[in-house]
Design an enzyme around this catalytic site. Structure first.
Site, mmCIF file in Angstrom:
data_model
loop_
_atom_site.group_PDB
_atom_site.id
_atom_site.type_symbol
_atom_site.label_atom_id
_atom_site.label_comp_id
_atom_site.label_asym_id
_atom_site.label_seq_id
_atom_site.Cartn_x
_atom_site.Cartn_y
_atom_site.Cartn_z
ATOM 1 N N GLU A 68 -1.430 -9.311 3.395
ATOM 2 C CA GLU A 68 -1.289 -9.916 4.725
ATOM 3 C C GLU A 68 -2.638 -10.285 5.345
ATOM 4 O O GLU A 68 -2.718 -11.164 6.200
ATOM 5 C CB GLU A 68 -0.518 -8.967 5.666
ATOM 6 N N HIS A 96 -3.582 -5.166 0.549
ATOM 7 C CA HIS A 96 -2.950 -5.728 1.747
ATOM 8 C C HIS A 96 -2.995 -7.258 1.710
ATOM 9 O O HIS A 96 -3.940 -7.864 2.223
ATOM 10 C CB HIS A 96 -3.665 -5.217 3.003
ATOM 11 N N CYS A 140 0.836 -1.200 0.000
ATOM 12 C CA CYS A 140 0.000 0.000 0.000
ATOM 13 C C CYS A 140 0.875 1.257 0.000
ATOM 14 O O CYS A 140 1.454 1.576 -1.028
ATOM 15 C CB CYS A 140 -0.977 -0.057 1.172
HETATM 16 N N1 GLN Z 1 -1.966 6.552 2.964
HETATM 17 C C1 GLN Z 1 -2.047 5.811 1.753
HETATM 18 C C2 GLN Z 1 -3.399 5.937 1.096
HETATM 19 O O1 GLN Z 1 -4.356 6.306 1.718
HETATM 20 C C3 GLN Z 1 -1.724 4.358 1.980
HETATM 21 C C4 GLN Z 1 -2.715 3.667 2.830
HETATM 22 C C5 GLN Z 1 -2.216 2.366 3.372
HETATM 23 O O2 GLN Z 1 -1.015 2.117 3.363
HETATM 24 N N2 GLN Z 1 -3.098 1.532 3.880
HETATM 25 O O3 GLN Z 1 -3.524 5.641 -0.076
#
Ligand code: GLN
Length: 547
Positions: free
Chosen positions: A521, A519, A380
């Site tokens: 994970e 994600h 992310c």
């Molecule tokens: N802050 C970033 C976004 O909102 C990444 C979010 C995250 O890593 N879950 O896109």
């Protein structure tokens, strides 16, 4: 109609109620039953989505896009049952529902009260999907005696009364403190906490007692006598070397038997624990070790990246190695060269995160991994950082950055290689967002499909060309830089089905350099490691020359 196990806690918080619930779920499954686990949290936030990871640990995201408590992660990791929106609720959500109904006039002029209106709302929630499973396990957050918790305790008391006799049981988790000076385990706090429960009409059927030492027979009898349970229903919960030992350990202590006895299920079906024996074998008998650096912002609180560290463990289990994780504070690299800190690691992971603080350090970590050919997994924000790094250092877009940081700072400093996503497709409709929307529940959340490029590294890793993974982000890599970046070797190897949203990037001339917008994970399990983590650790092992 499901049978219900209500799980409460006493004495102190953080005793591992979530883990005990998850382990019980796994044990009931091992005996052939279907289960669903639920968490009822007394705090007033509508969900944990807006809470800082420092406050609340990781926010666990479900396929259907709920932002939930990290205990739901334990539930999934132990049972493999995908959690849903309806498996997590807070006082904030319950009160919001009640007040919305009041405004609509649904209560027909009645005075709205905690009993029955709030408790009814809780009871309605508890029984959603009642006919789908054999056992519903509902954990109440916090400890007995908390003011916020009272409506939940009252609701489960009523719920058990409403149901036919013998369909609901109560399991209570407490602590037996050890007094070193006298060499004794003390039962008094447990007695008090059960007394507190009984005052509000709840009699536990099973008592799970955390203790650093085995519970002597004398103490067991005393607890049984004073807490009005049978001796066999006092279950010891010793500290474990690995959480994945919990199903076997609880089974040894007789937890599943006690629960089935409480429901009068006899003869109880025999458990098949082979999965958990295999899991324990992989955890306790690794054939080597790899060192992984997690370069992040919330490194003081490991719970902030709970699913990431668990998924790394699963990746290790798949490769029969122990994964030694070290947490590195990204902010250090804003002033210092990352090399002395990162040399010596077999792989580097930059996890998700929010806000600008630490991001320049994460970009340096990504650069180090790319240039030194160290396996890199960017999740992310970690993917966004890898893209910014490549844009700056390979594509020559010197001021490349994310709009997230400009929004925070209120000025435009960066060329927005990562921009604020305002429109995307979900199923067959388009979701729209504005810059000044509420913060709660407005990110791109939950499972979305990614289409993988044929012949790419990720297509090989997943052995698929289409995958579903869970998302939680507000910003997105801008596709308009695709060609420029691909010409420099950063391939967009996974895209949303409409081809507009980059989901995965991978470096061409690198043994293992992958960034994912989702994600991975969140779907990893000890018995079914997430493909990306499995292969990331394989690459780390190769890098460490263990193979
Ligand atoms: N802050 C970033 C976004 O909102 C990444 C979010 C995250 O890593 N879950 O896109």
């Amino acid at each position: 109609m499901a049978r219900y196990v209500f799980i409460t806690g006493g004495v102190v918080s953080s005793l591992g109620k979530g883990l005990a619930s998850a382990a019980l779920g796994a044990l009931l499954q091992a005996r052939g039953y279907s289960v669903r686990l639920r968490k009822l949290d007394p705090y007033l936030n509508v969900d944990p989505g807006t809470m800082s990871p420092f406050e609340h640990g990781e926010v666990f995201v479900t396929d259907d896009g709920a932002e939930t408590d990290l205990d739901l992660g334990h539930y999934e990791r132990f049972t493999g049952v995908a959690a849903r929106q309806t498996d997590s609720v807070s006082s904030g959500r319950i009160y919001t529902n009640v007040l919305e109904k009041e405004r609509r006039g649904d209560y027909l002029g009645k005075t709205i009260q905690v009993i029955p209106h709030v408790t009814n709302e809780i009871k309605d929630f508890i029984e959603i999907g009642d006919d789908e499973v054999d056992f519903m396990l509902c954990e109440i957050g916090g400890t007995v005696g908390d003011i916020e918790g009272l409506p939940f305790f009252e609701a489960i008391r009523q719920f058990a009364q409403d149901r036919p006799r013998g369909q609901c049981i109560f399991m209570h988790l407490t602590l037996l403190p050890y007094i070193a000076a006298s060499g004794e385990l003390k039962t008094k706090p447990t007695q008090h906490s059960v007394k507190e429960l009984r005052t509000i009409g709840l009699q536990p059927n099973v008592l799970v007692c955390r203790s650093e030492h085995p519970i002597p027979q004398k103490e067991r009898e005393k607890i049984a006598l004073f807490c009005n349970v049978r001796k066999e229903d006092v279950i010891a919960a010793p500290d474990l070397k690995s959480i994945y030992e919990a199903p076997l350990a609880y089974h040894r202590e007789g937890l599943d038997q006690a629960v089935l006895d409480a429901f009068n299920i006899a003869p109880a079906p025999k458990p098949d624990l082979s999965v958990w024996h295999d899991v324990a074998d992989r955890i306790f008998n690794p054939e080597g070790e790899v060192k992984v650096a997690i370069v992040g912002k919330y490194v003081q609180l490991e719970d902030a990246y709970k699913s990431v560290s668990e998924a790394l463990t699963h990746g290790g289990m798949a490769n029969r190695v122990k994964v030694k994780v070290e947490w590195v504070d990204a902010e250090i690299f804003e002033h210092e060269d990352p090399a002395p800190y990162l040399e010596g690691f077999d792989a580097i992971l930059v996890p998700g995160g929010f806000g600008e603080r630490g991001t320049e350090g994460k970009i340096k970590a990504a650069q180090f991994a790319r240039e030194r050919k160290v396996p890199y997994l960017g999740i992310c924000l970690g993917m966004q950082m890898a893209v910014i790094e490549a844009a700056r250092h390979l594509a020559g877009i010197e001021s490349a950055g994310s709009e997230e940081f400009d929004h925070e700072a209120g000025k435009k400093r960066f060329e927005p290689v990562v921009y604020h996503l305002k429109e995307w497709v979900q199923g067959n409709h388009t979701v729209q967002r504005k810059a000044d929307d509420d913060k709660g529940g407005t990110m791109r959340l939950g499972a979305y499909t990614a289409v993988l490029k044929e012949g790419s590294k990720v297509a090989k890793i997943y052995s698929a060309t289409e995958i579903e993974e869970r998302h939680r982000h507000r910003y997105e890599v801008d596709i308009k830089y695709r060609e420029q970046l691909e010409n420099c070797g950063l391939v967009f190897s996974g895209m949303s089905p409409d081809g507009r949203l980059p989901e995965i990037v991978e470096a061409k001339d690198h043994p293992w350099y992958i960034g994912v917008q989702y994600h991975p994970e969140l779907k990893s399990k000890p018995f079914a490691p997430a493909p990306l983590f499995r292969d990331f650790i394989r690459a780390a092992k190769e890098n460490s020359r263990l193979v």
